[in-house]
Write a protein that holds these residues in place. Structure first.
Motif, mmCIF file in Angstrom:
data_model
loop_
_atom_site.group_PDB
_atom_site.id
_atom_site.type_symbol
_atom_site.label_atom_id
_atom_site.label_comp_id
_atom_site.label_asym_id
_atom_site.label_seq_id
_atom_site.Cartn_x
_atom_site.Cartn_y
_atom_site.Cartn_z
ATOM 1 N N GLU A 257 0.860 -1.184 0.000
ATOM 2 C CA GLU A 257 0.000 0.000 0.000
ATOM 3 C C GLU A 257 0.889 1.224 0.000
ATOM 4 O OE1 GLU A 257 -3.543 0.143 1.690
ATOM 5 O OE2 GLU A 257 -3.872 -2.024 1.601
ATOM 6 N N LYS A 258 0.519 2.191 -0.832
ATOM 7 C CA LYS A 258 1.289 3.430 -0.869
ATOM 8 C C LYS A 258 0.385 4.589 -1.242
ATOM 9 C CE LYS A 258 5.201 5.727 -3.004
ATOM 10 N NZ LYS A 258 6.226 5.737 -4.035
ATOM 11 N N GLY A 259 0.401 5.622 -0.419
ATOM 12 C CA GLY A 259 -0.342 6.855 -0.715
ATOM 13 C C GLY A 259 -1.770 6.622 -1.162
ATOM 14 N N GLY A 260 -2.485 5.698 -0.531
ATOM 15 C CA GLY A 260 -3.887 5.467 -0.873
ATOM 16 C C GLY A 260 -4.098 4.533 -2.045
ATOM 17 N N GLY A 261 -3.023 4.074 -2.677
ATOM 18 C CA GLY A 261 -3.146 3.138 -3.790
ATOM 19 C C GLY A 261 -2.318 1.889 -3.536
ATOM 20 N N LEU A 262 -2.107 1.126 -4.598
ATOM 21 C CA LEU A 262 -1.322 -0.100 -4.495
ATOM 22 C C LEU A 262 -0.076 0.008 -5.362
ATOM 23 C CD1 LEU A 262 -4.128 -2.809 -4.789
ATOM 24 C CD2 LEU A 262 -2.972 -2.027 -2.694
ATOM 25 N N LEU A 263 1.043 -0.415 -4.807
ATOM 26 C CA LEU A 263 2.293 -0.421 -5.545
ATOM 27 C C LEU A 263 2.579 -1.884 -5.887
ATOM 28 C CD1 LEU A 263 4.654 1.492 -6.326
ATOM 29 C CD2 LEU A 263 5.731 0.804 -4.183
ATOM 30 N N VAL A 264 2.591 -2.192 -7.183
ATOM 31 C CA VAL A 264 2.675 -3.587 -7.611
ATOM 32 C C VAL A 264 4.018 -3.850 -8.277
ATOM 33 C CG1 VAL A 264 1.567 -5.402 -8.983
ATOM 34 C CG2 VAL A 264 0.180 -3.559 -7.995
ATOM 35 N N MET A 265 4.760 -4.813 -7.752
ATOM 36 C CA MET A 265 6.014 -5.199 -8.379
ATOM 37 C C MET A 265 5.737 -6.297 -9.398
ATOM 38 S SD MET A 265 8.160 -4.827 -4.977
ATOM 39 C CE MET A 265 7.981 -3.161 -4.306
ATOM 40 N N VAL A 266 6.329 -6.149 -10.573
ATOM 41 C CA VAL A 266 6.052 -7.135 -11.618
ATOM 42 C C VAL A 266 7.340 -7.804 -12.063
ATOM 43 C CG1 VAL A 266 3.951 -6.024 -12.425
ATOM 44 C CG2 VAL A 266 6.140 -5.357 -13.427
ATOM 45 N N ALA A 267 7.216 -9.062 -12.479
ATOM 46 C CA ALA A 267 8.385 -9.874 -12.795
ATOM 47 C C ALA A 267 8.742 -9.831 -14.271
ATOM 48 C CB ALA A 267 8.149 -11.320 -12.358
ATOM 49 N N ASP A 268 8.109 -8.928 -15.026
ATOM 50 C CA ASP A 268 8.349 -8.841 -16.468
ATOM 51 C C ASP A 268 8.248 -7.362 -16.849
ATOM 52 O OD1 ASP A 268 8.663 -9.439 -19.132
ATOM 53 O OD2 ASP A 268 6.748 -10.470 -19.378
ATOM 54 N N ASP A 269 8.431 -7.054 -18.123
ATOM 55 C CA ASP A 269 8.212 -5.711 -18.639
ATOM 56 C C ASP A 269 6.804 -5.254 -18.252
ATOM 57 O OD1 ASP A 269 7.713 -3.493 -20.208
ATOM 58 O OD2 ASP A 269 8.775 -4.301 -21.948
ATOM 59 N N GLY A 270 6.695 -4.084 -17.613
ATOM 60 C CA GLY A 270 5.414 -3.594 -17.123
ATOM 61 C C GLY A 270 4.358 -3.467 -18.202
ATOM 62 N N THR A 271 4.777 -3.093 -19.424
ATOM 63 C CA THR A 271 3.793 -2.905 -20.502
ATOM 64 C C THR A 271 3.140 -4.224 -20.887
ATOM 65 O OG1 THR A 271 5.545 -3.121 -22.149
ATOM 66 C CG2 THR A 271 4.944 -0.889 -21.488
ATOM 67 N N ARG A 272 3.803 -5.340 -20.581
ATOM 68 C CA ARG A 272 3.216 -6.648 -20.902
ATOM 69 C C ARG A 272 2.304 -7.140 -19.785
ATOM 70 N NH1 ARG A 272 7.898 -8.215 -24.256
ATOM 71 N NH2 ARG A 272 9.160 -8.724 -22.450
ATOM 72 N N VAL A 273 2.656 -6.801 -18.535
ATOM 73 C CA VAL A 273 1.887 -7.328 -17.401
ATOM 74 C C VAL A 273 0.612 -6.511 -17.166
ATOM 75 C CG1 VAL A 273 1.987 -7.969 -14.966
ATOM 76 C CG2 VAL A 273 4.058 -8.095 -16.372
ATOM 77 N N LEU A 274 0.731 -5.192 -17.379
ATOM 78 C CA LEU A 274 -0.386 -4.300 -17.055
ATOM 79 C C LEU A 274 -1.719 -4.703 -17.716
ATOM 80 C CD1 LEU A 274 -1.372 -1.823 -15.536
ATOM 81 C CD2 LEU A 274 -0.550 -0.388 -17.427
ATOM 82 N N PRO A 275 -1.751 -5.028 -19.027
ATOM 83 C CA PRO A 275 -3.043 -5.405 -19.640
ATOM 84 C C PRO A 275 -3.695 -6.595 -18.936
ATOM 85 C CG PRO A 275 -1.397 -5.030 -21.339
ATOM 86 C CD PRO A 275 -0.668 -4.977 -20.030
ATOM 87 N N HIS A 276 -2.896 -7.581 -18.535
ATOM 88 C CA HIS A 276 -3.461 -8.743 -17.828
ATOM 89 C C HIS A 276 -4.012 -8.339 -16.466
ATOM 90 C CE1 HIS A 276 -1.943 -11.442 -20.871
ATOM 91 N NE2 HIS A 276 -0.740 -10.882 -20.765
ATOM 92 N N MET A 277 -3.325 -7.428 -15.803
ATOM 93 C CA MET A 277 -3.816 -6.960 -14.509
ATOM 94 C C MET A 277 -5.163 -6.259 -14.689
ATOM 95 S SD MET A 277 -0.193 -5.472 -12.991
ATOM 96 C CE MET A 277 -1.019 -4.384 -11.867
ATOM 97 N N LEU A 278 -5.248 -5.408 -15.682
ATOM 98 C CA LEU A 278 -6.492 -4.658 -15.899
ATOM 99 C C LEU A 278 -7.637 -5.584 -16.301
ATOM 100 C CD1 LEU A 278 -5.076 -1.468 -17.667
ATOM 101 C CD2 LEU A 278 -5.710 -1.780 -15.261
ATOM 102 N N ASP A 279 -7.337 -6.594 -17.143
ATOM 103 C CA ASP A 279 -8.349 -7.596 -17.512
ATOM 104 C C ASP A 279 -8.898 -8.285 -16.278
ATOM 105 O OD1 ASP A 279 -8.266 -7.146 -20.168
ATOM 106 O OD2 ASP A 279 -6.969 -8.855 -20.675
#
Ligand SMILES: Nc1ncnc2c1ncn2[C@@H]1O[C@H](COP(=O)(O)OP(=O)(O)O)[C@@H](O)[C@H]1O
Ligand SMILES: [Mg+2]
Length: 328
Positions: A257-279
């Motif tokens: 948790e950070k500043g009212g949101g979530l800070l997510v560490m990802v094990a790959d390029d963020g641009t590849r992981v983000l769409p799956h997270m949003l889905d």
């Protein structure tokens, strides 16, 4: 190691029931700038006070400049310079008198005192204040004078406890320049700080200390790189549910948790992981209200290893009290 200037093993220090320093081990090589980064009450000053012989040794091993702190404290004292967390200057002495007095205290010969004072006053750019009383100096000037005093005896290692606490950003940046200069001229530096940027910018290596223990150690870029290529910061309508959903998503690592949101560490390029997270979040009907992707900073490193931000000092102290009560 031949060029080891400080070696600390299993250092523990108690104040009655309170374990202020809890089995701390590290070593510092010649020429390094080594920082202890941690919140208020983490045990930074206690460590520095033991290493500089201001507090007695209780448990552990400490060797500084080849001398055992327990059996040869006088030799350790000769090898070090100290800049304390609080201003410890005599208000009614001038800049030059302060350095002269310190040089005499340590038995420096008259000629050496004279050349040393000239060199150091120039180093910290206080030539114009040579004969000015301390009480007329600004906060930044006093800190600079304290650094000069710490260097009078040409120490192998200079210890500084929160050297820029309470200084404005510009003055802090200048202090860093002085310290880099001192380091370039061959002095090993051990400093404590609760400023992320200070530790990040100034240090060859950082140890993060929390509740009297070192929780992470490394070069600034190593500590940051260890968190992954990218960090994704999400603001959602329901952080608790978002977290539960994301924990089951591929390539998602630690979530804080950070500043009212979530800070997510990802094990790959963020641009590849983000769409799956949003889905995944959309499927579970968790609304996303904000997204930011960035490279890890020292702040993120700190959150990752201590589980909290260093911003809110008051919340910090409460958390410290609770945790201590629980642990000891
Ligand atoms: N002289 C003392 N007596 C009792 N407790 C102390 C003393 N000095 C420090 N402490 C406690 O030890 C812990 C570590 O303090 P300190 O080393 O000053 O932390 P930091 O410098 O990281 O802020 C804190 O909980 C503090 O309250
Ligand atoms: Mg302190």
């Amino acid at each position: 190691m031949a060029d080891e200037v400080i070696r600390v093993a299993g250092l523990t220090h108690r104040f009655d029931e309170l374990v202020a320093v809890d089995g701390v081990s590290f070593s510092v090589s010649a020429g390094e700038v080594f920082s202890f980064l941690g919140p208020n009450g983490a045990g930074k000053s206690t460590v520095i006070n033991v290493l500089t012989t201001l507090l007695p040794m209780q448990d552990g091993e400490v060797v500084i400049a080849g001398r055992d702190l327990r059996t040869e404290p006088d030799h350790v004292r000769e090898a070090i310079g100290i800049v304390f967390q609080e201003v410890t200057l005599d208000r009614d002495m001038t800049v030059a008198e302060t350095l002269e007095f310190h040089g005499r205290l340590y038995g420096l010969p008259r000629e050496e005192r004279r050349t040393r004072i000239d060199e150091l006053v120039a180093l910290v750019e206080l030539e114009a204040k040579h004969d000015t009383l301390i009480k007329y100096l600004s906060g930044g000037m006093k800190r600079r004078l304290e650094i000069a005093r710490g260097l009078m005896t040409r120490p192998t290692v200079l210890f500084l406890d929160e050297p820029t606490i309470g200084l404005d950003p510009q003055t802090r940046a200048r202090m860093w320049d002085y310290l880099r200069q001192v380091n370039r001229e061959g002095t090993t530096i051990f400093l404590t700080t609760h400023y992320m940027d200070e530790a990040d910018q100034l240090s060859n290596r950082i140890a993060i200390i929390d509740y009297g223990r070192i929780v992470a150690e490394g070069r600034p870029y190593e500590l940051k790189n260890a968190l992954g290529q990218d960090l994704i910061y999400l603001e959602t309508a329901d952080n608790a549910r978002a977290r539960a959903v994301l924990e089951g998503t591929p390539n998602v690592g630690a979530i804080h948790e950070k500043g009212g949101g979530l800070l997510v560490m990802v094990a790959d390029d963020g641009t590849r992981v983000l769409p799956h997270m949003l889905d995944a979040l959309r499927t579970e009907n968790v609304a996303v209200t904000g997204i930011n992707m960035k490279k890890p900073s020292m702040d993120d490193v700190f959150i990752h290893y201590t589980g909290r931000e260093l911003r809110d000092e008051r919340a910090e102290n409460v958390a410290t009290a609770v945790n201590r009560a629980g642990r000891h």
